[in-house]
Write a protein that holds these residues in place. Structure first.
Motif, PDB file in Angstrom:
ATOM      1  N   UNK A 260       0.823  -1.200   0.000  1.00 40.08           N
ATOM      2  CA  UNK A 260       0.000   0.000   0.000  1.00 40.08           C
ATOM      3  C   UNK A 260       0.866   1.263   0.000  1.00 40.08           C
ATOM      4  N   UNK A 261       2.042   1.191   0.618  1.00 36.06           N
ATOM      5  CA  UNK A 261       2.964   2.322   0.553  1.00 36.06           C
ATOM      6  C   UNK A 261       3.415   2.549  -0.884  1.00 36.06           C
ATOM      7  N   UNK A 262       3.589   1.445  -1.634  1.00 35.63           N
ATOM      8  CA  UNK A 262       3.917   1.575  -3.048  1.00 35.63           C
ATOM      9  C   UNK A 262       2.795   2.237  -3.823  1.00 35.63           C
ATOM     10  N   UNK A 263       1.555   1.874  -3.505  1.00 37.14           N
ATOM     11  CA  UNK A 263       0.406   2.507  -4.153  1.00 37.14           C
ATOM     12  C   UNK A 263       0.376   3.993  -3.813  1.00 37.14           C
ATOM     13  N   UNK A 264       0.759   4.317  -2.583  1.00 36.08           N
ATOM     14  CA  UNK A 264       0.826   5.721  -2.171  1.00 36.08           C
ATOM     15  C   UNK A 264       1.876   6.476  -2.974  1.00 36.08           C
ATOM     16  N   UNK A 265       3.081   5.924  -3.038  1.00 39.76           N
ATOM     17  CA  UNK A 265       4.159   6.577  -3.789  1.00 39.76           C
ATOM     18  C   UNK A 265       3.793   6.655  -5.271  1.00 39.76           C
ATOM     19  N   UNK A 266       3.021   5.680  -5.744  1.00 39.04           N
ATOM     20  CA  UNK A 266       2.612   5.674  -7.141  1.00 39.04           C
ATOM     21  C   UNK A 266       1.747   6.857  -7.525  1.00 39.04           C
ATOM     22  N   UNK A 267       1.276   7.610  -6.549  1.00 38.54           N
ATOM     23  CA  UNK A 267       0.537   8.823  -6.845  1.00 38.54           C
ATOM     24  C   UNK A 267       1.341   9.805  -7.676  1.00 38.54           C
TER      25      UNK A 267
ATOM     26  N   UNK B 185      -6.106   8.282  -0.138  1.00 39.16           N
ATOM     27  CA  UNK B 185      -6.684   6.944  -0.139  1.00 39.16           C
ATOM     28  C   UNK B 185      -5.686   5.927   0.387  1.00 39.16           C
ATOM     29  N   UNK B 186      -4.449   6.029  -0.056  1.00 41.52           N
ATOM     30  CA  UNK B 186      -3.449   5.048   0.368  1.00 41.52           C
ATOM     31  C   UNK B 186      -3.026   5.251   1.821  1.00 41.52           C
ATOM     32  N   UNK B 187      -3.045   6.492   2.291  1.00 38.16           N
ATOM     33  CA  UNK B 187      -2.805   6.704   3.719  1.00 38.16           C
ATOM     34  C   UNK B 187      -3.867   5.970   4.540  1.00 38.16           C
ATOM     35  N   UNK B 188      -5.105   6.010   4.053  1.00 37.12           N
ATOM     36  CA  UNK B 188      -6.170   5.278   4.733  1.00 37.12           C
ATOM     37  C   UNK B 188      -5.943   3.789   4.718  1.00 37.12           C
ATOM     38  N   UNK B 189      -5.506   3.248   3.575  1.00 35.09           N
ATOM     39  CA  UNK B 189      -5.283   1.803   3.482  1.00 35.09           C
ATOM     40  C   UNK B 189      -4.077   1.366   4.300  1.00 35.09           C
ATOM     41  N   UNK B 190      -3.099   2.238   4.478  1.00 36.42           N
ATOM     42  CA  UNK B 190      -1.940   1.908   5.314  1.00 36.42           C
ATOM     43  C   UNK B 190      -2.323   1.946   6.797  1.00 36.42           C
ATOM     44  N   UNK B 191      -3.195   2.890   7.156  1.00 36.71           N
ATOM     45  CA  UNK B 191      -3.599   3.007   8.555  1.00 36.71           C
ATOM     46  C   UNK B 191      -4.521   1.881   9.007  1.00 36.71           C
ATOM     47  N   UNK B 192      -5.276   1.299   8.074  1.00 35.85           N
ATOM     48  CA  UNK B 192      -6.261   0.283   8.439  1.00 35.85           C
ATOM     49  C   UNK B 192      -5.655  -0.896   9.215  1.00 35.85           C
TER      50      UNK B 192
END
Length: 559
Positions: A141-148, A463-470
């Motif tokens: 999910x951090x990768x998805x975040x950086x992919x922004x 969105x990815x911050x949310x998925x990382x926090x979950x």
């Protein structure tokens, strides 16, 4: 708004648009297979310590050896010495003392009746190492975040170019993950896969919307959402057929090589080409679209002067360099950005809190995956109806509030009512799927073309911050079992209320410039009389009618 008239001139919703949506939707079908993959590749099965080497030399079978070496119900410890008395029918502890135990020094034995191989069994991610399972998902999910970052890159290099690269990166990194020799290498490849996932989502949505007529945007957005939903069914079937995690990882990655190859046929966004001053190429792309749509004569009538005269304002705006600061520089866009940050964070936070922990439902994991996928169909159907006939703002707020209330209701349901708790979770997940379905479309419509991808990148980040926090919130549940549901439920409710402050975009053409977004708000204020007592009096019979009239004027056919 001027581009909408050009689009209608070259065929509107014609063969080109249908083919583009089809080609962009096929990769989306496989996206769920990567996003939810660790429900199966990292599934936890029953495990217990291996007896000491030579334990079977005594002639005991595996069941008997397990009984004398491993305490009943224990997963992470074993006896220091064999407890032979446990083999006796009426055996009792010697000297009345509890036998001494020790950590598993020789690895674990796993129940492989459901999953032949997972990353858990491959690298023994259990007991003291069990937190590494969540780490792997968080790194993805951090990768998805950086992919922004691909959102901003596509504003600079083009939607299609970045999308093509992301297809290749997804294929290559996903394939490498299936051959990873160690857990750390696996995490690295999953991180890079997550980056590609983000770029594909962002650019598929933008490229499809920017070639769609206004009245078809909601339908196309929902179709792509249904492709993701169908992908959840596909994941359950492929995971059932391939219980070995390496083969499963490879099976969901190889199709992206095919998507990479045909992506060269995709047409770059003419809107974007105009924005960056490449009018000649934009004209070629419009003529190509006209030819495919059977409007070759109309396309041949287009020339640079016609294109420039219809999009003079947009081309002037394109000479101004736009950055992430433009997301908060002006009051209306700033309000939009802040509200969307809440909406995206909460939707993803609650969604992955429910969707990435299927084993907690204590049902067959494949069946639960199918149920979680199936609920998306009616949820998204209802959302498209309300999006089309009621509005984006109402749909977004209602979906979030209902999802939050369903999750909060689970706090009050006794744990032994497993079916009811599961039903509430499924309903909440369906509402969150409807929220995702709406917010992808809504975000693309709220931001103007010149900063649309930058805005989508910001939305993706939240969105990815949310998925990382979950997953982190789930860890709190070990101390306070009800707290995760309280947090997962409260966040969507608050964001649903915040969504009410977003402007409505139903039946409005995509804005091209920041000034156009600000101007729409000014137009609404002009159409409303604000007396001193705070009451609202409409000057026109309908704000929407007034807005539609202004849009229809600029969308007049080209002569």
């Amino acid at each position: 708004m001027a581009f909408a008239s050009l689009l209608e001139h070259v065929g509107g919703m014609g063969r080109f648009q249908v083919l583009s949506v089809l080609l962009l939707s096929l990769p989306v079908l496989m996206m769920a297979s990567h996003n939810l993959l660790q429900n199966f590749t990292a599934a936890t099965s029953d495990h217990w310590c291996r007896p000491r080497p030579g334990a079977n030399a005594t002639g005991l079978d595996a069941e008997a050896a397990l009984r004398v070496w491993v305490p009943r119900g224990e997963r992470c410890r074993r006896f220091v010495a064999p407890q032979w008395w446990l083999l006796e029918a009426n055996g009792s502890e010697p000297n009345g003392s509890r036998p001494e135990t020790e950590p598993c020094g020789d690895g674990w034995t796993y129940d492989r009746s459901v999953f032949a191989s997972t990353i858990i069994t491959e690298w023994d991610l259990v007991c003291s190492s069990r937190g590494l399972k969540q780490l792997a998902q968080s790194l993805y999910m951090a990768g998805v975040l950086v992919g922004g970052v691909f959102g901003g890159l596509s504003d600079r290099f083009g939607r299609r170019s970045v999308l093509t690269w992301c297809y290749l990166q997804m294929a290559a990194m996903g394939t490498c993950s299936s051959f990873a020799p160690s857990f750390s290498v696996y995490c690295l490849f999953r991180f890079l896969t997550g980056m590609a996932f983000s770029g594909i989502v962002l650019n598929s949505v933008s490229l499809s919307l920017e070639w769609m007529p206004t009245h078809m945007r909601a339908l196309v957005s929902t179709l792509m959402g249904y492709c993701y939903t169908a992908g959840q069914f596909l994941l359950a079937g492929v995971a059932f057929a391939l219980p070995d995690w390496r083969r499963l990882q490879l099976a969901v990655s190889l199709p992206f090589f095919g998507f990479f190859l045909y992506s060269w046929w995709l047409t770059e966004s003419a809107r974007w080409l105009v924005m960056v001053g490449r009018s000649h190429r934009a004209l070629r792309e419009l003529r190509k679209v006209a030819r495919i749509n059977g409007k070759k004569e109309e396309g041949d009538k287009l020339d640079i002067e016609t294109l420039r005269s219809h999009m003079e304002k947009e081309m002037t705006s394109s000479r101004t360099r736009h950055t992430v600061v433009d997301l908060v520089r002006t009051p209306v866009v700033r309000r939009i950005s802040l509200c969307l940050c809440f909406v995206w964070f909460s939707t993803s936070f609650a969604y992955y809190g429910l969707a990435m922990d299927l084993q907690n439902f204590e049902f067959n994991i494949y069946v639960v995956q199918l149920i979680f996928g199936a609920v998306d169909f009616p949820a998204k159907l209802v959302s498209i109806l309300t999006i089309t006939y009621v509005g984006r703002r109402f749909t977004q707020a209602a979906a979030l509030i209902l999802a939050g209330l369903a999750i909060l209701a689970n706090v009050l349901v006794p744990r032994d009512l497993r079916t009811l708790r599961t039903a509430l979770a499924v309903f909440g997940k369906g509402c969150l799927a409807a929220s995702f379905n709406c917010v992808f479309l809504y975000t693309g419509e709220l931001y103007p073309t010149v900063i649309r991808q930058t805005g989508m990148g910001l939305a993706n980040t939240m969105s990815r911050l949310g998925s990382i926090m979950a997953p982190l919130v789930k860890m709190v549940g070990e101390l306070f079992p009800a707290l995760p549901f309280v947090i997962y439920g409260a966040a969507p409710v608050v964001s649903g209320l915040v969504a009410a402050f977003l402007p409505e975009t139903r039946n409005l053409a995509l804005p091209e410039t920041v000034e156009e977004v600000e101007g729409r708000s000014t137009e609404i204020n002009r159409l409303i009389d604000w007396p001193a007592d705070g009451s609202i009096k409409l000057i026109d019979k309908s704000i929407d009618q007034g807005m539609d009239q202004s849009i229809n004027t600029s969308d007049a056919p080209i002569n």
